[in-house]
Design a protein around this motif. Structure first.
Motif, PDB file in Angstrom:
ATOM      1  N   GLY A   1      24.978  -8.367  -6.407  1.00 27.66           N
ATOM      2  CA  GLY A   1      25.019  -7.207  -7.284  1.00 27.66           C
ATOM      3  C   GLY A   1      23.791  -7.073  -8.172  1.00 27.66           C
ATOM      4  O   GLY A   1      23.725  -6.181  -9.011  1.00 27.66           O
ATOM      5  N   ALA A   2      22.824  -7.943  -8.003  1.00 29.63           N
ATOM      6  CA  ALA A   2      21.578  -7.880  -8.775  1.00 29.63           C
ATOM      7  C   ALA A   2      20.553  -7.055  -8.007  1.00 29.63           C
ATOM      8  O   ALA A   2      20.730  -6.740  -6.831  1.00 29.63           O
ATOM      9  CB  ALA A   2      21.054  -9.292  -9.020  1.00 29.63           C
ATOM     10  N   HIS A   3      19.469  -6.724  -8.684  1.00 28.96           N
ATOM     11  CA  HIS A   3      18.384  -5.972  -8.058  1.00 28.96           C
ATOM     12  C   HIS A   3      17.284  -6.909  -7.586  1.00 28.96           C
ATOM     13  O   HIS A   3      16.736  -7.674  -8.374  1.00 28.96           O
ATOM     14  CB  HIS A   3      17.763  -4.986  -9.055  1.00 28.96           C
ATOM     15  N   ASP A   4      16.965  -6.837  -6.300  1.00 25.78           N
ATOM     16  CA  ASP A   4      15.763  -7.480  -5.773  1.00 25.78           C
ATOM     17  C   ASP A   4      14.628  -6.476  -5.908  1.00 25.78           C
ATOM     18  O   ASP A   4      14.855  -5.259  -5.876  1.00 25.78           O
ATOM     19  CB  ASP A   4      15.923  -7.820  -4.290  1.00 25.78           C
ATOM     20  N   LEU A   5      13.413  -6.961  -6.043  1.00 22.55           N
ATOM     21  CA  LEU A   5      12.239  -6.094  -5.999  1.00 22.55           C
ATOM     22  C   LEU A   5      11.647  -6.206  -4.600  1.00 22.55           C
ATOM     23  O   LEU A   5      11.414  -7.303  -4.105  1.00 22.55           O
ATOM     24  CB  LEU A   5      11.209  -6.497  -7.048  1.00 22.55           C
ATOM     25  N   VAL A   6      11.415  -5.061  -3.974  1.00 16.38           N
ATOM     26  CA  VAL A   6      10.943  -4.980  -2.597  1.00 16.38           C
ATOM     27  C   VAL A   6       9.639  -4.184  -2.576  1.00 16.38           C
ATOM     28  O   VAL A   6       9.541  -3.120  -3.207  1.00 16.38           O
ATOM     29  CB  VAL A   6      12.006  -4.296  -1.703  1.00 16.38           C
ATOM     30  N   ALA A   7       8.649  -4.682  -1.843  1.00 16.45           N
ATOM     31  CA  ALA A   7       7.339  -4.011  -1.778  1.00 16.45           C
ATOM     32  C   ALA A   7       7.461  -2.657  -1.087  1.00 16.45           C
ATOM     33  O   ALA A   7       7.955  -2.576   0.036  1.00 16.45           O
ATOM     34  CB  ALA A   7       6.324  -4.883  -1.056  1.00 16.45           C
ATOM     35  N   ARG A   8       7.019  -1.607  -1.757  1.00 14.04           N
ATOM     36  CA  ARG A   8       6.988  -0.263  -1.188  1.00 14.04           C
ATOM     37  C   ARG A   8       5.741  -0.060  -0.337  1.00 14.04           C
ATOM     38  O   ARG A   8       5.694   0.820   0.515  1.00 14.04           O
ATOM     39  CB  ARG A   8       6.991   0.797  -2.291  1.00 14.04           C
ATOM     40  N   ARG A   9       4.733  -0.847  -0.612  1.00 13.84           N
ATOM     41  CA  ARG A   9       3.454  -0.814   0.117  1.00 13.84           C
ATOM     42  C   ARG A   9       2.877  -2.222   0.034  1.00 13.84           C
ATOM     43  O   ARG A   9       3.377  -3.055  -0.726  1.00 13.84           O
ATOM     44  CB  ARG A   9       2.519   0.231  -0.480  1.00 13.84           C
ATOM     45  N   PRO A  10       1.838  -2.527   0.775  1.00 17.33           N
ATOM     46  CA  PRO A  10       1.245  -3.866   0.684  1.00 17.33           C
ATOM     47  C   PRO A  10       0.784  -4.173  -0.748  1.00 17.33           C
ATOM     48  O   PRO A  10       0.255  -3.301  -1.442  1.00 17.33           O
ATOM     49  CB  PRO A  10       0.057  -3.800   1.641  1.00 17.33           C
ATOM     50  N   ILE A  11       0.994  -5.413  -1.168  1.00 18.23           N
ATOM     51  CA  ILE A  11       0.569  -5.864  -2.491  1.00 18.23           C
ATOM     52  C   ILE A  11      -0.356  -7.062  -2.303  1.00 18.23           C
ATOM     53  O   ILE A  11       0.087  -8.140  -1.904  1.00 18.23           O
ATOM     54  CB  ILE A  11       1.763  -6.284  -3.371  1.00 18.23           C
ATOM     55  N   PRO A  12      -1.640  -6.898  -2.573  1.00 20.19           N
ATOM     56  CA  PRO A  12      -2.577  -8.028  -2.453  1.00 20.19           C
ATOM     57  C   PRO A  12      -2.359  -9.057  -3.564  1.00 20.19           C
ATOM     58  O   PRO A  12      -1.852  -8.730  -4.637  1.00 20.19           O
ATOM     59  CB  PRO A  12      -3.955  -7.371  -2.599  1.00 20.19           C
ATOM     60  N   ALA A  13      -2.758 -10.286  -3.311  1.00 22.54           N
ATOM     61  CA  ALA A  13      -2.735 -11.330  -4.340  1.00 22.54           C
ATOM     62  C   ALA A  13      -3.549 -10.851  -5.534  1.00 22.54           C
ATOM     63  O   ALA A  13      -4.517 -10.102  -5.387  1.00 22.54           O
ATOM     64  CB  ALA A  13      -3.312 -12.626  -3.783  1.00 22.54           C
ATOM     65  N   GLU A  14      -3.136 -11.257  -6.708  1.00 23.80           N
ATOM     66  CA  GLU A  14      -3.777 -10.937  -7.996  1.00 23.80           C
ATOM     67  C   GLU A  14      -3.470  -9.522  -8.490  1.00 23.80           C
ATOM     68  O   GLU A  14      -3.938  -9.135  -9.555  1.00 23.80           O
ATOM     69  CB  GLU A  14      -5.301 -11.169  -7.970  1.00 23.80           C
ATOM     70  N   HIS A  15      -2.674  -8.730  -7.763  1.00 17.77           N
ATOM     71  CA  HIS A  15      -2.282  -7.405  -8.233  1.00 17.77           C
ATOM     72  C   HIS A  15      -0.972  -7.513  -9.002  1.00 17.77           C
ATOM     73  O   HIS A  15      -0.095  -8.312  -8.663  1.00 17.77           O
ATOM     74  CB  HIS A  15      -2.121  -6.428  -7.064  1.00 17.77           C
ATOM     75  N   GLU A  16      -0.850  -6.673 -10.018  1.00 15.16           N
ATOM     76  CA  GLU A  16       0.380  -6.683 -10.804  1.00 15.16           C
ATOM     77  C   GLU A  16       1.536  -6.122  -9.991  1.00 15.16           C
ATOM     78  O   GLU A  16       1.385  -5.126  -9.281  1.00 15.16           O
ATOM     79  CB  GLU A  16       0.211  -5.875 -12.091  1.00 15.16           C
ATOM     80  N   ILE A  17       2.684  -6.743 -10.098  1.00 13.97           N
ATOM     81  CA  ILE A  17       3.926  -6.286  -9.468  1.00 13.97           C
ATOM     82  C   ILE A  17       4.577  -5.320 -10.452  1.00 13.97           C
ATOM     83  O   ILE A  17       4.748  -5.648 -11.630  1.00 13.97           O
ATOM     84  CB  ILE A  17       4.851  -7.484  -9.160  1.00 13.97           C
ATOM     85  N   THR A  18       4.899  -4.105  -9.995  1.00 15.84           N
ATOM     86  CA  THR A  18       5.483  -3.086 -10.867  1.00 15.84           C
ATOM     87  C   THR A  18       6.610  -2.361 -10.158  1.00 15.84           C
ATOM     88  O   THR A  18       6.696  -2.355  -8.931  1.00 15.84           O
ATOM     89  CB  THR A  18       4.423  -2.039 -11.280  1.00 15.84           C
TER      90      THR A  18
END
Length: 187
Positions: free
Chosen positions: A85-102
């Protein structure tokens, strides 16, 4: 500055210049990949800046670093409800290393009234305010489909059905003609 890390998970908490703390990728994430697994720390009796709304009347505080993930009006992650019942965060597009997760806080909360200041996401698509799902334009909601808390799209569907029913009743009111079903049954 690295304050808290989950290197095996691929992210860590860092300081940002403009927003205080933020969670950053320590490795590459592919589109569709789960970036962070949500866990519920405890139930809340109201909505606030770190609350996640998991149903129309239920608010929770996630454990781990998910409450430290910053809002963006053009997020690289979305929400997916997990088995707990919790929210996972899933990549909507590729996320390179060192980029902020939002993610967009409107992906989890119907209403957001606790961020009075201007949004600081810096996105070209910035709305200037952190808002809830109810305040998003239709095209933004469509772009987020599959990456939002399910109760939000269910709520919109239910409201659309109710609205269509009211329109149908209003359109039939005030006429002297019988409903279509009655007309079809007359010989």
């Amino acid at each position: 500055m690295r304050e808290q890390a989950n290197v095996s998970g691929g992210y860590e908490l860092q300081r940002t210049d403009a927003k205080g703390e933020g969670v950053f990728a320590t490795r590459f994430f592919q589109a569709g990949e789960t970036v962070m697994v949500g866990t519920i720390d405890h139930e809340l009796d109201h909505n606030h800046a770190h609350a996640s709304q998991v149903s129309e009347g239920r608010f929770v505080l996630h454990g781990g670093l998910i409450p430290k993930v910053n809002h963006s009006c053009e997020p690289n992650c979305g929400i997916r409800l997990n088995a707990d019942g919790a929210h996972d965060l899933v990549a909507r597009r590729p996320i390179p290393a060192e980029h902020e997760i939002t993610f967009d806080y409107a992906m989890r909360n119907y209403s957001v009234d606790h961020f009075a200041a201007h949004c600081r996401c810096g996105s070209p698509r910035c709305r200037d305010r952190i808002t809830g799902w109810k305040d998003l334009p239709a095209e933004r909601k469509a772009a987020y489909l599959g990456f939002t808390a399910p109760y939000l799209t269910d709520y919109d569907s239910r409201r659309a059905t109710e609205s269509a029913g009211r329109l149908a009743r209003t359109a039939g009111a005030g006429t002297d003609r019988p409903p279509l079903a009655e007309v079809a049954n007359h010989d």
